[in-house]
Enzyme design. Structure first.
Site, PDB file in Angstrom:
ATOM      1  CB  SER A 143      -0.945   0.062   1.216  1.00 49.98           C
ATOM      2  OG  SER A 143      -1.595   1.322   1.289  1.00 49.98           O
ATOM      3  CE1 TYR A 156      -4.591  -1.138   4.622  1.00 45.67           C
ATOM      4  CE2 TYR A 156      -3.898   1.103   4.119  1.00 45.67           C
ATOM      5  CZ  TYR A 156      -4.176  -0.189   3.703  1.00 45.67           C
ATOM      6  OH  TYR A 156      -4.020  -0.528   2.380  1.00 45.67           O
TER       7      TYR A 156
END
Length: 281
Positions: A143, A156
């Site tokens: 990511s 996250y």
């Protein structure tokens, strides 16, 4: 690794989004597939689609956060498909919220999937991939949040920075050992996936009550997903990166100036500016 036909790929999180796109793209490239996901229905749907391309397809319900579950996947892949040449540790979940307000279970859940899913995959597959003494590649989905630490998505972001660190460490170790394996860290930004819905498959033992911070970020990630690029574009970039042995795989070229800006700030001891994850200025 430039040739895919006749070789085998493993894809976790293959039930949808980037994982399904990777599976379909590699099936079109003529690869045999070992596909894994925690959701049986979505996994079987991907399996049916990939089998239309005439390659061998193995599906296995797998919890990447559980070492034994990943080991079972590896045992089947090597035994039934004869080897593994490409490993895509792709499974991932999202949880937003501030570092000091979200409960420990939020961090445990995201780290369990986003970090330990990669670590379990590496430990289960890489030693045997090295032993094959063939060209091979590992792609870890990290990511853009693993490159730029923005506010409001602490569980996250922490998990994805750890995933990026694991990927970089693995790449350096494999190079130092003189193996024939290469590594790519896939850092997607806005992609049309179901990651904003990942809490529906969260284990009951790790569920928490939403707060205003996590609720706000859930809306933000849903909007980012809705305006994202198609997963097929990500799969195409992964294929290109594997063929070119590229370590960092960005889905949006506009991220590159942000990396340079962040590096400059850090080299001067400054706090990097809060990022726009799409880097549109």
């Amino acid at each position: 690794m430039r040739e895919f036909e006749g070789r085998t790929v493993v894809v976790t999180g293959a039930g949808g989004g980037i994982g399904r796109a990777l599976a379909l793209r590699f099936a079109r490239e003529g690869m045999d597939l070992a596909l894994a996901d925690v959701d049986e229905d979505s996994l079987e749907a991907t399996g049916r689609k990939t089998r239309e391309h005439g390659t061998r397809v193995l599906t296995q319900v797998t919890d990447v956060g559980d070492e034994a579950s990943v080991n079972e996947l590896a045992d089947r892949a090597f035994a039934e498909l004869g080897g593994v040449h490409l490993l895509c540790n792709n499974a991932g979940v999202y949880m937003g919220g501030r570092l000091w307000t979200r409960p420990p279970a939020d961090f445990e859940w995201t780290l369990r999937v986003n970090l330990w899913g990669i670590l379990h995959g590496v430990r289960a597959f890489v030693p045997r991939m090295i032993g094959q003494d063939t060209e091979g590649h590992i792609v870890n989905t990290c990511s853009v949040a693993g490159l730029f630490a923005g506010p409001g998505a602490a569980p996250y972001t922490v998990s994805k920075w750890a995933a990026f660190a694991a990927s970089l460490t693995l790449a350096q170790e494999l190079a130092l050992e003189g193996t024939r394996l290469r590594v790519s860290a896939l850092c997607p930004g806005g992609v049309v996936t179901g990651i904003h819905l990942s809490e529906r498959r969260r284990p009951a033992s790790l569920r928490t009550e939403p707060g205003e911070d996590s609720a706000f970020m859930a809306e933000m990630i849903a909007a980012t997903v809705a305006g994202g690029i198609p997963p097929d574009e990500v799969a195409a970039r992964v294929v290109e990166a594997v063929r070119e042995k590229r370590f960092l795989v960005l889905t949006h070229p506009a991220y590159e100036p942000g990396l340079a800006e962040q590096a400059a700030a850090l080299s001067e001891g400054r706090l990097p500016r809060m990022p726009d994850f799409e880097w549109t200025g």
